[in-house]
Design a protein around this motif. Structure first.
Motif, PDB file in Angstrom:
ATOM      1  N   PRO A  60      30.189  43.265  39.097  1.00 35.07           N
ATOM      2  CA  PRO A  60      30.678  44.278  40.035  1.00 35.07           C
ATOM      3  C   PRO A  60      32.093  43.924  40.494  1.00 35.07           C
ATOM      4  O   PRO A  60      32.441  42.748  40.621  1.00 35.07           O
ATOM      5  N   ALA A  61      32.883  44.939  40.729  1.00 39.73           N
ATOM      6  CA  ALA A  61      34.265  44.715  41.161  1.00 39.73           C
ATOM      7  C   ALA A  61      34.275  44.085  42.542  1.00 39.73           C
ATOM      8  O   ALA A  61      33.455  44.416  43.401  1.00 39.73           O
ATOM      9  N   SER A  62      35.192  43.161  42.747  1.00 36.08           N
ATOM     10  CA  SER A  62      35.319  42.547  44.065  1.00 36.08           C
ATOM     11  C   SER A  62      36.382  43.312  44.854  1.00 36.08           C
ATOM     12  O   SER A  62      37.339  43.845  44.286  1.00 36.08           O
ATOM     13  N   PHE A  63      36.190  43.377  46.140  1.00 38.89           N
ATOM     14  CA  PHE A  63      37.112  44.099  46.998  1.00 38.89           C
ATOM     15  C   PHE A  63      37.681  43.143  48.022  1.00 38.89           C
ATOM     16  O   PHE A  63      36.982  42.268  48.536  1.00 38.89           O
ATOM     17  N   LEU A 119      38.276  42.338  25.513  1.00 32.76           N
ATOM     18  CA  LEU A 119      38.156  43.420  26.482  1.00 32.76           C
ATOM     19  C   LEU A 119      37.038  43.096  27.465  1.00 32.76           C
ATOM     20  O   LEU A 119      36.027  42.498  27.097  1.00 32.76           O
ATOM     21  N   LYS A 120      37.236  43.483  28.699  1.00 30.11           N
ATOM     22  CA  LYS A 120      36.189  43.317  29.708  1.00 30.11           C
ATOM     23  C   LYS A 120      35.182  44.447  29.542  1.00 30.11           C
ATOM     24  O   LYS A 120      35.501  45.490  28.969  1.00 30.11           O
ATOM     25  N   PRO A 121      33.952  44.249  30.013  1.00 35.15           N
ATOM     26  CA  PRO A 121      32.929  45.274  29.844  1.00 35.15           C
ATOM     27  C   PRO A 121      33.348  46.657  30.357  1.00 35.15           C
ATOM     28  O   PRO A 121      33.065  47.663  29.714  1.00 35.15           O
ATOM     29  N   LYS A 122      34.042  46.722  31.471  1.00 31.23           N
ATOM     30  CA  LYS A 122      34.455  48.015  32.004  1.00 31.23           C
ATOM     31  C   LYS A 122      35.437  48.702  31.053  1.00 31.23           C
ATOM     32  O   LYS A 122      35.356  49.908  30.818  1.00 31.23           O
TER      33      LYS A 122
END
Length: 124
Positions: A86-89, A48-51
């Protein structure tokens, strides 16, 4: 109403897939910050990813605080949240936006697409 049903089904899935197997046979008082930290590590090791792991921990957090509210637990253990990237956009360029707007005028979703582009609306 749809949001409430989606929320309940997501928490039910987390409960049966993660929380019951990890903590289902333990008394509430046996769940400690260190056992939660070990559980969080096992979630990461399972891929699982941290989020996503934080979503599982959030469900556990809610359960523990409800136990306190229902006077089944004197105090909820502290949960250390996991840090992730952090999520990339990915943004549309001006040229891409113009092409999309041109194509959108001929489609039934044109107003929605135009609104999304002009307001900076995101998927979430």
């Amino acid at each position: 109403e749809f949001r409430r049903v989606l929320f309940r089904s997501r928490y039910a899935s987390i409960f049966t897939s993660h929380l019951l197997p990890a903590f289902g046979r333990q008394p509430l008082a046996a769940i400690t910050s260190s056992s939660i930290k070990a559980f969080a590590g096992s979630l990461l090791r399972a891929g699982l990813k941290p989020k996503t792991a934080n979503g599982v921990l959030s469900a556990l957090h809610c359960c523990l605080h409800m136990a306190v509210e229902w006077e089944r637990l004197p105090l909820a253990p502290r949960i250390s949240w996991l840090r992730g990237q952090p999520a990339s956009f990915d943004y549309l360029s001006s040229a891409e936006s113009a092409r999309l707007l041109k194509a959108a005028t001929e489609r039934p979703y044109g107003v929605m697409i135009r609104t999304a582009l002009r307001t900076g609306m995101r998927i979430g």
